[in-house]
Write an enzyme that holds these catalytic residues in place. Structure first.
Site, PDB file in Angstrom:
ATOM      1  N   ASP A 202       0.823  -1.211   0.000  1.00 36.63           N
ATOM      2  CA  ASP A 202       0.000   0.000   0.000  1.00 36.63           C
ATOM      3  C   ASP A 202       0.857   1.261   0.000  1.00 36.63           C
ATOM      4  OD1 ASP A 202       0.785  -0.651   2.678  1.00 36.63           O
ATOM      5  OD2 ASP A 202      -0.710   0.754   3.449  1.00 36.63           O
TER       6      ASP A 202
ATOM      7  N   GLU B  32       0.063  -1.014   5.579  1.00 39.19           N
ATOM      8  CA  GLU B  32       1.107  -0.629   6.524  1.00 39.19           C
ATOM      9  C   GLU B  32       1.004   0.834   6.894  1.00 39.19           C
ATOM     10  OE1 GLU B  32       5.000   0.803   8.004  1.00 39.19           O
ATOM     11  OE2 GLU B  32       3.990   1.446   6.167  1.00 39.19           O
TER      12      GLU B  32
END
Lengths: 360, 360
Positions: free
Chosen positions: B74, B133
């Site tokens: 991400d 994350e």
């Protein structure tokens, strides 16, 4: 549309109740101003003028001396405290509960009673019932009147009937606000040695405040009491970032022997070395108790005279060169509280004392 | 719906470009996880597992040693920095611009290249490409995997390919946050002697912070650097009221030789006498460079080993007893910036060094 009726022949406590029951939150004073204007217009000894929702009623007897007696018609927002509710009797410590009872429809009722029932006062009187005292000063009816029609405010002495426990509170302290700003340099808090923490930079600003020693000058026999306080502090960017700015908002309450300019100089010197920005300022009002009209009033009313610590619209008269005092029913500490109330005896006493002063 | 294609036979810079051009802001990782899963499934030497939008690919050669190589898929939100854009050539300092180039699709590309092109590594490898994350830890794919399938994370050593300038950064510092609260008593600022100013009460809290002396312990030859910083401060009720509460939010970054509990004790003692509330805490990770698998990796890669100051997901491996290091292309200072970019040479070097370590 029917207008609310005010019965100026009723006693002042009943009239307070009537005024309280006409809801008049700031900027919604049309109904109460209409009722006040209609009621006063019935008396041929009064010349009634209206400006916005501010009503002015004057006697014009040609006396050498003129006094102003003023009060605001608006209240802070309703908070489950309407309609008015009586508890007990005036002579046994009874009170009237409800929004505006204390701040300041008890005072307004006294003004209306005097206007209606003292057709030939021993000095000319200008009664002013004005709008929008509880909000931003730009809407303040007394301020607007001083700008549009200063001649309607002209007087030798003024009484503002804000709550003062039915005792005379003379003058008022001034107030100013500054933002004291520290700056730094952002950095990730995991590598904090690469930045400069602006919140840590405010430590010295707060230290100076903790060591502030309040001046308490005596003016016209009254001891004022200054104060310098942080009222807000803010700083921070994110939970993992050294902040690059911290702002301490400081309120200085200054005795009326200082001008606004003097007060600003004091604060700037106090925070010497910091970025200080003036955001807000209003002058104090000297008690002016040495002026003949003020002296005569204080003698007539009797009792102890206290200094006014808070800022009130008396400063607007002071700015026009008119000595002014606060004198009204109710405890100022109850103003703006949900449970505000006024001792009925305060209302009666203020009316009797002013009546005696205007007719003796 | 067509799936985005990833060409794992392309060079790692080209593959980084392909990954960057599949938008994958946190909680929108379905497309990139689909592409990664599809690409890896094509290789029979890999056992591919999917959990949410986290993809795990393992070799199962029966080696005595197993290592994890991990990266998150991400990115932070798009900020006018897509698609990827090349500038210059790898050998002449060229860089790849765009969201996620640095944090951390350059590292992801290296992971995918190794997974695809090293069918018989000299130690078993678990490649993990995980979701979420960059947001609240409760969504973190690595955290969820450690809870749901800890056996898939089991290893003797782990490499997290977060940007570290293509050098080894070992361990990481822990982080905790506390709120230090001062209380007072409200009063009107015109009568401030009747109250207690909670913002003034925070002067001593800030003074202690300015006098904080950072500990810099050496662990496994690496010098860590602690930090204690106010990251937020707030207080204030109204412009004319003494505030009855002031809150200083403090972030403590602590070296990995302290446990979370030790760190909390330190902070509570530091602010002795104040109301201290723990709001947030994450342990550090010891570098673990004395462990054989870590030693072998550091020797193979060469170059200087640095301590990791910031907190990273290496701590999740550390919590499972697995020594872990950060090693990935890109400058961590550019992470989350609009202008983030990665030197192409970093990507190539990381790939070459890891390939050499896995095949020598």
């Amino acid at each position: 549309m029917t207008t609310n009726q005010l019965d100026l022949s009723a006693d002042a406590v009943t009239l307070t109740e009537q005024l309280v029951n006409i809801e008049s939150v700031s900027q919604h004073e049309a109904a109460i101003a209409d009722a006040v204007e209609q009621a006063l217009t019935a008396y041929p000894h009064l010349a009634v003028t209206r400006r916005g929702h501010t009503v002015i009623a004057r006697t014009n007897l040609g006396h050498r001396e003129r006094v102003v007696i003023a009060g605001h018609l608006d209240t802070v927002p309703v908070n489950h405290n309407l309609p008015a509710r009586r508890e007990g009797a005036p002579e046994s410590g009874g009170v009237l509960h409800g929004l505006g009872t204390c701040d300041m429809k008890g005072g307004d009722a006294v003004i209306l009673r005097l206007a209606a029932t003292v057709p030939e006062p021993n000095r000319d009187v200008t009664y002013i019932l004005y709008e929008a005292e509880e909000i931003d000063a730009k809407y303040n009816g007394l301020r607007l009147l001083a700008e549009s029609d200063p001649e309607l405010m002209a007087a030798d002495f003024a009484i503002l009937m804000e709550p003062s426990n039915a005792a005379v509170e003379a003058g008022c302290q001034g107030t100013l606000r500054v933002e004291v700003r520290t700056t730094g340099e952002r950095a990730h808090s995991a590598r904090s040695w690469r930045g400069v923490n602006a919140i840590h930079g405010a430590a010295e600003v707060l230290r100076r405040l903790t060591e502030y020693d309040a001046r308490r000058p005596v003016i016209d026999g009254l001891q004022y009491h200054e104060g310098l306080n942080a009222v807000f502090i803010r700083g921070g960017v994110a939970g993992n970032v050294l902040p690059d700015e911290c702002v301490v908002e400081v309120n200085f309450r200054f005795a009326p022997d200082r001008s606004e300019a003097d007060a600003e100089v004091f604060v700037r010197e106090f925070f010497d070395g910091y970025d200080v920005r003036l955001t807000d300022s209003a002058p104090g009002a000297l008690p002016g108790l040495d002026r003949p009209a003020a002296k005569a009033f204080v003698e007539a009313v009797g009792g102890e005279v206290n200094p006014k610590f808070g800022w009130t619209d008396v400063a607007r008269f002071s700015a026009l060169g008119i000595p002014a005092v606060n004198f009204g029913p109710g405890d100022p500490m109850l103003a703006h509280k949900q449970e505000e109330h006024v001792p009925m005896e305060h209302i009666e006493r203020c009316e009797a004392q002013l009546r005696s002063w205007l007719t003796s």
